[in-house]
Design a protein around this motif. Structure first.
Motif, PDB file in Angstrom:
ATOM      1  N   UNK A 144      11.077 -15.469  -8.502  1.00  0.00           N
ATOM      2  CA  UNK A 144      11.494 -14.065  -8.450  1.00  0.00           C
ATOM      3  C   UNK A 144      12.986 -13.936  -8.722  1.00  0.00           C
ATOM      4  N   UNK A 145      13.784 -14.813  -8.127  1.00  0.00           N
ATOM      5  CA  UNK A 145      15.231 -14.763  -8.321  1.00  0.00           C
ATOM      6  C   UNK A 145      15.606 -15.010  -9.778  1.00  0.00           C
TER       7      UNK A 145
ATOM      8  N   UNK B 106       4.589  -9.567  -4.299  1.00  0.00           N
ATOM      9  CA  UNK B 106       4.534  -8.110  -4.487  1.00  0.00           C
ATOM     10  C   UNK B 106       5.673  -7.653  -5.388  1.00  0.00           C
ATOM     11  N   UNK B 107       6.868  -8.126  -5.108  1.00  0.00           N
ATOM     12  CA  UNK B 107       8.010  -7.747  -5.943  1.00  0.00           C
ATOM     13  C   UNK B 107       7.856  -8.300  -7.358  1.00  0.00           C
TER      14      UNK B 107
ATOM     15  N   UNK C 146       7.781  -6.371 -11.115  1.00  0.00           N
ATOM     16  CA  UNK C 146       8.820  -6.661 -12.104  1.00  0.00           C
ATOM     17  C   UNK C 146       8.272  -7.210 -13.411  1.00  0.00           C
ATOM     18  N   UNK C 147       7.246  -8.053 -13.317  1.00  0.00           N
ATOM     19  CA  UNK C 147       6.898  -8.878 -14.480  1.00  0.00           C
ATOM     20  C   UNK C 147       5.570  -8.537 -15.150  1.00  0.00           C
ATOM     21  N   UNK C 148       4.654  -7.844 -14.460  1.00  0.00           N
ATOM     22  CA  UNK C 148       3.391  -7.509 -15.111  1.00  0.00           C
ATOM     23  C   UNK C 148       3.637  -6.455 -16.178  1.00  0.00           C
ATOM     24  N   UNK C 149       3.243  -6.762 -17.405  1.00  0.00           N
ATOM     25  CA  UNK C 149       3.555  -5.873 -18.518  1.00  0.00           C
ATOM     26  C   UNK C 149       2.872  -4.529 -18.434  1.00  0.00           C
ATOM     27  N   UNK C 150       1.676  -4.450 -17.866  1.00  0.00           N
ATOM     28  CA  UNK C 150       0.915  -3.213 -17.756  1.00  0.00           C
ATOM     29  C   UNK C 150       1.336  -2.487 -16.480  1.00  0.00           C
ATOM     30  N   UNK C 151       2.245  -1.525 -16.610  1.00  0.00           N
ATOM     31  CA  UNK C 151       2.791  -0.841 -15.436  1.00  0.00           C
ATOM     32  C   UNK C 151       1.729  -0.062 -14.678  1.00  0.00           C
ATOM     33  N   UNK C 152       0.810   0.590 -15.418  1.00  0.00           N
ATOM     34  CA  UNK C 152      -0.233   1.366 -14.749  1.00  0.00           C
ATOM     35  C   UNK C 152      -1.104   0.454 -13.892  1.00  0.00           C
ATOM     36  N   UNK C 153      -1.420  -0.712 -14.411  1.00  0.00           N
ATOM     37  CA  UNK C 153      -2.230  -1.664 -13.632  1.00  0.00           C
ATOM     38  C   UNK C 153      -1.444  -2.167 -12.430  1.00  0.00           C
TER      39      UNK C 153
ATOM     40  N   UNK D   8       3.671  -3.590   3.547  1.00  0.00           N
ATOM     41  CA  UNK D   8       3.443  -2.191   3.185  1.00  0.00           C
ATOM     42  C   UNK D   8       4.739  -1.536   2.712  1.00  0.00           C
ATOM     43  N   UNK D   9       5.824  -1.844   3.400  1.00  0.00           N
ATOM     44  CA  UNK D   9       7.108  -1.280   2.967  1.00  0.00           C
ATOM     45  C   UNK D   9       7.528  -1.851   1.617  1.00  0.00           C
ATOM     46  N   UNK D  10       7.236  -3.125   1.383  1.00  0.00           N
ATOM     47  CA  UNK D  10       7.521  -3.725   0.073  1.00  0.00           C
ATOM     48  C   UNK D  10       6.703  -3.061  -1.026  1.00  0.00           C
ATOM     49  N   UNK D  11       5.440  -2.763  -0.712  1.00  0.00           N
ATOM     50  CA  UNK D  11       4.559  -2.123  -1.701  1.00  0.00           C
ATOM     51  C   UNK D  11       5.122  -0.769  -2.105  1.00  0.00           C
ATOM     52  N   UNK D  12       5.522   0.016  -1.106  1.00  0.00           N
ATOM     53  CA  UNK D  12       6.071   1.346  -1.387  1.00  0.00           C
ATOM     54  C   UNK D  12       7.327   1.231  -2.248  1.00  0.00           C
ATOM     55  N   UNK D  13       8.209   0.316  -1.888  1.00  0.00           N
ATOM     56  CA  UNK D  13       9.442   0.155  -2.667  1.00  0.00           C
ATOM     57  C   UNK D  13       9.147  -0.296  -4.086  1.00  0.00           C
TER      58      UNK D  13
END
Length: 711
Positions: free
Chosen positions: A87-88, A143-144, A148-155, A172-177
């Motif tokens: 991730x970093x 989650x982060x 950041x990296x999945x090309x399909x934003x809607x998915x 859950x807070x990470x998901x929302x962010x």
């Protein structure tokens, strides 16, 4: 496993921050070790060399396939840390210009960031699986990474939303962010994501922490449209969070056991000054987060920016929270707001003082430390600090400064230090205990100078400690310097013998910095230190310029013999101690007339600061005969560099009417002339140094909530 193929990579042909990358395969293998110590060392080396300060090298890119394999292997002992490293690396690459060419340490062109993103993007599907992993520590960085990296934003948004039910509070807070982050990155999903966040914020069946996160991150999606209702709603949601519910199954709550180290503390490693060891402990504490909502509230403060009144209202609620972890994390936020934005922060200071709780030493230590960093602004906390200090002495005894319980000791010491910094003699008993018994005495030394009324009790103790310094041990130089500084600050001539001895000992061991400080301290006592002339006089001719300049200045202060000092000062005008020599010449005044030709020549120097110092000394020595050249030089320097203004105006202030600029002078704009004329007015000409603004005046200048000015 692919890790077995690691030797097939030509690591020697690559480099990292410190040279060839031949050691990278060893670090990668270490990350897979079952030995925690080996793993920690491997990650540390990789971060410091192959991912140095966030940089990405070819060896970093070559490591990615092995890192992905480790992260995906159920047998890997620390998958969460591996995913955190991925991730970093990915976050760094996303923050770099994809069209730019960067340079590796060996000077060759590199587009490693583009290559790294290609590798991570090509394997991004694996994050979809990782976000559902049984290990919550794996799920969090995944989650982060998914956002950041999945090309399909809607998915990505769809997967993230599906994770919300049943997840722990932190996830859950990470998901929302992360949903908000995806919306900000891709306009195609912005509307739908923002609507979901809006609905979530208003869903009264959800936990207040989640609703608060949705409220804040919905505002992140349209930062220019933050309405007046956001802060009141956030305050209301904070009030709904209760200690039993906050964090649910995985709250990193605020507990006394969170303080590192064993009871009674431990001595620093040999050769490490205690001040340095303590600084590293402070760094470790600064990275802690205790409440899951802290990142949410930090994001809201960032969004609010200069809306200081609203931020203050929010912080007030945080500091009053029923949840200890929320209160604790608010201490740092409040300190930062007070330090960064001007205004009347009395209310927040009082609330910080309210965190001084005898039953909670962990929070009390943080609150006291924050108050200490605020200096005189902490004045409204004075009585609370005094009460806390006295309560600790009553409960734990008069030796509480050296209490065996690490938290109790640190909290008491921090509170005493703030109280002493305010000049309050109620701190004195604990300061004297520290100086007498030696436990963490350096902490008491740092603040003893503010207790000038008790100089008679402090000076003998501090002098004794200075006499005990082993100047042959360079690790004690910080302690010696602090002792010299506080003795000078106390201004008690009884310290002069100890300072003279310190000069001799420091010179003998070539501790030049301490010798200079001690000479300056001796000089501050003037003729009262004349007995030390036998020590000082030989040093005015030593090779070390720092010591020579300080000794020469001390000679003038102790003896007042211009004939013996001025020639030495003129010699120093041709060295890098020029400014110190000029300053002393100015103090000598008319008796320094032999220096005038050299000072006049300095008025033509290319460096404006040299000209300012020389001009000021010219006036102090030559008076009215030099006024015209002095004023012209000062105003020209001011026109060239506004940073010289304080020095320029100080000299004009001393000059009185002679400091009025002539028509046509270099900086004769209306504002400049008005300022200079005001500084040189007869009513202020005898004020030297210029008086500081009164406290009410300073508070008035803070009223507009402007960013705090730099030095």
């Amino acid at each position: 496993m692919m890790i077995n193929e690691i030797d097939g990579v030509d690591w020697e042909s690559m480099g990292h921050a410190y040279g060839p990358a031949s050691d990278v395969p060893g670090w990668l293998r270490g990350m897979a070790s079952t030995n925690p110590g080996v793993r920690d060392e491997a990650f540390s080396h990789f971060y410091s060399a192959a991912h140095h300060q966030g940089d990405v090298y070819l060896c970093t890119v070559a490591s990615l396939p092995f890192l992905f394999e480790m992260a995906d292997s159920p047998e890997a002992p620390d998958r969460a840390s591996v995913i955190g490293l991925l991730l970093s690396i990915g976050q760094t690459c996303l923050g770099m210009d994809p069209e730019a060419v960067y340079f590796a340490p060996d000077g060759t062109e590199s587009r490693a960031h583009v290559d790294a993103l290609a590798v991570i993007g090509g394997r991004a599907e694996v994050f979809v699986r990782w976000v559902r992993d049984r290990d919550r520590l794996v799920r969090r960085p995944a989650i982060e990474g998914l956002g950041l990296f999945l090309g399909d934003s809607a998915r990505a948004v769809e997967v993230l939303r599906s994770l919300l039910p049943g997840s722990g509070m932190v996830e859950r807070l990470l998901i929302v962010r992360t949903v908000a982050s995806v919306a900000l990155r891709d306009a195609a999903v912005h509307g739908a994501a923002a609507s979901w966040l809006q609905a979530l914020a208003g869903n009264t069946t959800e936990a207040p922490e989640v609703r608060l996160a949705a409220l804040v991150h919905r505002a992140r999606c349209t930062p220019g449209e933050i309405g007046d209702a956001v802060v009141p709603t956030a305050v209301s949601l904070l009030r709904e969070i209760t200690p039993g519910e906050s964090g649910r199954d995985d709250d990193a709550s605020c507990r006394a056991g969170a303080e590192p180290g064993v009871a009674g503390g431990s001595a620093p490693a040999p050769g490490v000054p205690p001040q340095v060891a303590a600084a590293f402990e402070d760094l470790e504490r600064q990275g802690r987060v205790h409440a899951p909502t802290t990142s949410v509230l930090s994001a809201l403060h960032t969004l609010l920016g200069d809306r200081v009144l609203e931020r203050t209202a929010l912080l007030a609620e945080q500091l009053r929270s029923a949840v200890p972890a929320v209160r604790y994390d608010a201490i740092r936020m409040a300190r930062d707001l007070i330090a960064q934005w001007r205004g009347d922060h009395t209310g927040l200071v009082v609330l910080l003082a309210g965190c001084l709780l005898p039953e909670d030493a962990y929070t009390s230590a943080a609150a006291a430390e924050a108050l200490g960093s605020l200096g005189p602004v902490s004045e409204p906390a004075r009585e609370s600090l005094a009460s806390y200090v006295e309560a600790a002495r009553t409960k734990h005894g008069p030796r509480v400064w050296a209490a065996p319980e690490r938290l109790v000791r640190r909290a008491h010491q921090e509170a005493v230090r703030v109280l002493a910094g305010l000049g309050d003699l109620r701190a004195l008993p604990s300061v004297l205990t520290a100086l007498d018994e030696g436990t963490d005495a350096w902490r008491a030394v740092q603040v003893a100078g503010h207790l000038g009324e008790a100089a008679g009790e402090l000076t003998p103790r501090l002098s004794k400690l200075l006499a005990e310094v082993d100047f042959s041990d360079s690790s004690q130089s910080m302690s010696a310097g602090a002792l010299v500084s506080v003795l000078r600050e106390l201004a008690d001539p009884a310290a002069a013998p100890a300072l003279a001895s310190a000069v001799t000992a420091a010179v003998r061991q070539e501790q030049w910095g301490t010798a200079v400080s001690a000479l300056n301290a001796l000089a501050s006592f003037g003729s009262g230190s004349a007995f030390a002339l036998e020590v000082v006089r030989p040093l005015a001719d030593v090779q070390d310029l720092h010591v020579r300049a300080a000794a020469t200045a001390a000679l003038w202060a102790l003896e007042g013999d211009a004939a013996g000092v001025v020639p030495r000062l003129v010699e120093l005008l041709d060295t890098h101690k020029q400014s110190e020599a000029v300053e002393v010449l100015g103090r000598i005044g008319q008796a320094a007339a032999p220096a005038l030709p050299r000072l006049r020549k300095m008025l033509t120097a290319g460096y404006e600061w040299t000209r300012v110092y020389a001009a000021a000394a010219l006036w102090d020595i030559g008076g009215d005969a030099e006024a015209s050249a002095v004023v012209e030089t000062l105003l020209m320097a001011w026109a060239e560099n506004d940073a010289t203004s304080n020095h320029v105006l100080a000299c004009l202030n001393r000059m009185g009417p002679a400091g009025r600029p002539c028509p046509g002078s270099a900086k004769s704009s209306r504002s400049c002339v008005a300022a200079a004329a005001s500084a040189a007015s007869p009513t202020t000409r005898n004020c030297w140094p210029p008086a500081a603004p009164s406290q009410p005046a300073l508070e008035q200048t803070h009223a507009d909530n402007l960013p705090a000015a730099g030095p």
